[in-house]
Scaffold this motif. Structure first.
Motif, PDB file in Angstrom:
ATOM      1  N   ARG A  23       0.900  -1.035   0.114  1.00 59.13           N
ATOM      2  CA  ARG A  23       0.177  -0.229   0.092  1.00 59.13           C
ATOM      3  C   ARG A  23       0.874   1.112   0.218  1.00 59.13           C
ATOM      4  O   ARG A  23       1.610   1.439   0.924  1.00 59.13           O
ATOM      5  N   LEU A  24       0.813   2.072  -1.003  1.00 60.31           N
ATOM      6  CA  LEU A  24       1.364   3.358  -1.175  1.00 60.31           C
ATOM      7  C   LEU A  24       0.614   4.301  -0.600  1.00 60.31           C
ATOM      8  O   LEU A  24      -0.708   4.268  -0.625  1.00 60.31           O
ATOM      9  N   SER A  25       1.321   5.322   0.170  1.00 65.19           N
ATOM     10  CA  SER A  25       0.547   6.451   0.715  1.00 65.19           C
ATOM     11  C   SER A  25       0.973   7.743   0.067  1.00 65.19           C
ATOM     12  O   SER A  25       2.429   7.815  -0.359  1.00 65.19           O
ATOM     13  N   CYS A  26       0.546   8.634  -0.114  1.00 61.30           N
ATOM     14  CA  CYS A  26       0.894  10.161  -0.510  1.00 61.30           C
ATOM     15  C   CYS A  26       0.312  11.223   0.349  1.00 61.30           C
ATOM     16  O   CYS A  26      -0.859  11.593   0.325  1.00 61.30           O
ATOM     17  N   ALA A  27       1.018  11.589   1.212  1.00 58.48           N
ATOM     18  CA  ALA A  27       0.949  12.509   1.979  1.00 58.48           C
ATOM     19  C   ALA A  27       0.821  14.005   1.325  1.00 58.48           C
ATOM     20  O   ALA A  27       2.009  14.432   0.863  1.00 58.48           O
ATOM     21  N   ALA A  28       0.110  14.976   1.422  1.00 58.50           N
ATOM     22  CA  ALA A  28      -0.080  16.250   0.988  1.00 58.50           C
ATOM     23  C   ALA A  28      -0.119  17.509   1.867  1.00 58.50           C
ATOM     24  O   ALA A  28      -0.712  17.317   3.074  1.00 58.50           O
ATOM     25  N   SER A  29       0.654  18.574   1.532  1.00 55.56           N
ATOM     26  CA  SER A  29       0.579  19.501   2.374  1.00 55.56           C
ATOM     27  C   SER A  29       0.750  20.830   1.714  1.00 55.56           C
ATOM     28  O   SER A  29       1.054  20.928   0.557  1.00 55.56           O
ATOM     29  N   GLY A  30       0.038  21.951   2.248  1.00 62.43           N
ATOM     30  CA  GLY A  30       0.345  23.397   1.489  1.00 62.43           C
ATOM     31  C   GLY A  30      -0.831  24.006   0.899  1.00 62.43           C
ATOM     32  O   GLY A  30      -0.789  25.010   0.448  1.00 62.43           O
ATOM     33  N   ARG A  31      -1.866  23.052   0.576  1.00 62.30           N
ATOM     34  CA  ARG A  31      -3.076  23.454  -0.300  1.00 62.30           C
ATOM     35  C   ARG A  31      -4.214  22.665   0.530  1.00 62.30           C
ATOM     36  O   ARG A  31      -4.176  21.876   1.019  1.00 62.30           O
ATOM     37  N   THR A  32      -5.425  23.294   0.310  1.00 60.07           N
ATOM     38  CA  THR A  32      -6.560  22.652   0.673  1.00 60.07           C
ATOM     39  C   THR A  32      -6.635  21.259  -0.289  1.00 60.07           C
ATOM     40  O   THR A  32      -7.051  21.045  -1.321  1.00 60.07           O
ATOM     41  N   PHE A  33      -6.519  20.160   0.488  1.00 63.94           N
ATOM     42  CA  PHE A  33      -6.124  18.838  -0.130  1.00 63.94           C
ATOM     43  C   PHE A  33      -7.643  18.309  -0.686  1.00 63.94           C
ATOM     44  O   PHE A  33      -7.946  17.691  -1.639  1.00 63.94           O
ATOM     45  N   SER A  34      -8.867  18.864  -0.088  1.00 69.49           N
ATOM     46  CA  SER A  34     -10.084  18.417  -0.329  1.00 69.49           C
ATOM     47  C   SER A  34     -10.503  19.116  -1.911  1.00 69.49           C
ATOM     48  O   SER A  34     -11.476  18.610  -2.363  1.00 69.49           O
ATOM     49  N   ARG A  35      -9.577  19.901  -2.294  1.00 66.93           N
ATOM     50  CA  ARG A  35      -9.823  20.623  -3.719  1.00 66.93           C
ATOM     51  C   ARG A  35      -9.016  20.021  -4.687  1.00 66.93           C
ATOM     52  O   ARG A  35      -8.935  20.499  -5.919  1.00 66.93           O
ATOM     53  N   LEU A  36      -8.066  19.019  -4.440  1.00 66.86           N
ATOM     54  CA  LEU A  36      -6.882  18.264  -5.328  1.00 66.86           C
ATOM     55  C   LEU A  36      -7.518  17.124  -5.964  1.00 66.86           C
ATOM     56  O   LEU A  36      -7.797  15.989  -5.172  1.00 66.86           O
ATOM     57  N   GLY A  37      -7.576  17.158  -7.127  1.00 69.11           N
ATOM     58  CA  GLY A  37      -7.668  15.832  -7.784  1.00 69.11           C
ATOM     59  C   GLY A  37      -6.283  15.299  -7.954  1.00 69.11           C
ATOM     60  O   GLY A  37      -5.296  15.869  -8.031  1.00 69.11           O
ATOM     61  N   MET A  38      -6.293  13.937  -7.448  1.00 69.00           N
ATOM     62  CA  MET A  38      -4.964  13.179  -7.326  1.00 69.00           C
ATOM     63  C   MET A  38      -4.813  12.147  -8.331  1.00 69.00           C
ATOM     64  O   MET A  38      -5.718  11.457  -8.768  1.00 69.00           O
ATOM     65  N   GLY A  39      -3.572  11.605  -8.632  1.00 69.11           N
ATOM     66  CA  GLY A  39      -3.284  10.596  -9.525  1.00 69.11           C
ATOM     67  C   GLY A  39      -1.983   9.869  -9.236  1.00 69.11           C
ATOM     68  O   GLY A  39      -1.113  10.439  -8.321  1.00 69.11           O
ATOM     69  N   TRP A  40      -1.770   8.591  -9.391  1.00 72.03           N
ATOM     70  CA  TRP A  40      -0.728   7.902  -9.290  1.00 72.03           C
ATOM     71  C   TRP A  40      -0.161   7.369 -10.711  1.00 72.03           C
ATOM     72  O   TRP A  40      -1.117   7.066 -11.764  1.00 72.03           O
ATOM     73  N   PHE A  41       1.019   7.779 -10.854  1.00 72.33           N
ATOM     74  CA  PHE A  41       1.824   7.277 -12.173  1.00 72.33           C
ATOM     75  C   PHE A  41       2.978   6.509 -11.897  1.00 72.33           C
ATOM     76  O   PHE A  41       3.325   6.425 -10.776  1.00 72.33           O
ATOM     77  N   ARG A  42       3.330   5.760 -12.733  1.00 74.25           N
ATOM     78  CA  ARG A  42       4.748   4.937 -12.488  1.00 74.25           C
ATOM     79  C   ARG A  42       5.793   4.858 -13.873  1.00 74.25           C
ATOM     80  O   ARG A  42       5.323   5.350 -15.019  1.00 74.25           O
ATOM     81  N   GLN A  43       7.002   4.911 -13.390  1.00 74.59           N
ATOM     82  CA  GLN A  43       7.832   4.852 -14.669  1.00 74.59           C
ATOM     83  C   GLN A  43       8.908   3.742 -14.192  1.00 74.59           C
ATOM     84  O   GLN A  43       9.625   3.822 -13.312  1.00 74.59           O
ATOM     85  N   ALA A  44       8.820   2.929 -15.241  1.00 72.19           N
ATOM     86  CA  ALA A  44       9.947   1.881 -15.247  1.00 72.19           C
ATOM     87  C   ALA A  44      11.157   2.057 -16.097  1.00 72.19           C
ATOM     88  O   ALA A  44      11.120   3.132 -16.757  1.00 72.19           O
ATOM     89  N   PRO A  45      12.286   1.663 -15.777  1.00 71.66           N
ATOM     90  CA  PRO A  45      13.653   1.967 -16.326  1.00 71.66           C
ATOM     91  C   PRO A  45      13.538   2.024 -18.061  1.00 71.66           C
ATOM     92  O   PRO A  45      13.035   0.883 -18.534  1.00 71.66           O
ATOM     93  N   GLY A  46      13.764   3.061 -18.696  1.00 72.21           N
ATOM     94  CA  GLY A  46      13.711   3.070 -20.412  1.00 72.21           C
ATOM     95  C   GLY A  46      12.382   3.349 -20.608  1.00 72.21           C
ATOM     96  O   GLY A  46      12.100   3.051 -22.004  1.00 72.21           O
ATOM     97  N   LYS A  47      11.335   3.491 -19.934  1.00 69.72           N
ATOM     98  CA  LYS A  47      10.152   3.700 -20.337  1.00 69.72           C
ATOM     99  C   LYS A  47       9.519   4.960 -19.982  1.00 69.72           C
ATOM    100  O   LYS A  47      10.007   5.674 -18.950  1.00 69.72           O
ATOM    101  N   GLU A  48       8.403   5.316 -20.715  1.00 67.06           N
ATOM    102  CA  GLU A  48       7.690   6.619 -20.095  1.00 67.06           C
ATOM    103  C   GLU A  48       6.940   6.546 -19.026  1.00 67.06           C
ATOM    104  O   GLU A  48       6.515   5.516 -18.791  1.00 67.06           O
TER     105      GLU A  48
END
Length: 127
Positions: free
Chosen positions: A19-44
């Motif tokens: 389970r990955l977690s992403c903690a946000a600070s600095g802005r009203t979190f409840s107005r943020l759309g969030m995404g997860w992305f990944r990048q493998a070696p040699g790939k976009e």
């Protein structure tokens, strides 16, 4: 400005879970759309999952659908990515991203519009 910090990556055997977690600070979190992305070696960098700021709408790439679940806890300013049945091809650096959204049910699957990114967390799945 938004600061994002991912955690929860590591080494796991195929078939395992993380389970990955992403903690946000600095802005009203409840107005943020969030995404997860990944990048493998040699790939976009590729889209994994996204969630609207209401939490009412989610989107997944075909490669993770049914195995990964994105969720958020607005009280904790945190978004999660639960990953089960992990495969070696899931090995990558996983990044969370954020964007202020006007609509409560908007999700973004394209990385380009996201202005805020975390530093990434490594996920390695051994066969």
């Amino acid at each position: 400005h938004v600061q994002l910090v991912e955690s929860g990556g590591g080494l796991v055997q195929a078939g395992g879970s993380l389970r990955l977690s992403c903690a946000a600070s600095g802005r009203t979190f409840s107005r943020l759309g969030m995404g997860w992305f990944r990048q493998a070696p040699g790939k976009e960098r590729e889209f994994v999952a996204a969630i609207s700021w209401s939490g009412g709408r989610t989107s997944y790439s075909d490669s993770v659908k049914g195995r990964f679940t994105i969720s958020r806890d607005n009280a904790k300013n945190t978004v999660y990515l639960q990953m089960i049945s992990l495969k070696p091809e899931d090995t990558a650096v996983y990044y969370c991203a954020a964007k202020i959204m006007i609509s409560s049910d908007s999700v973004l699957t394209d990385p380009s519009p996201y202005p805020y990114w975390g530093q990434g967390t490594q996920v390695t799945v051994s066969s």
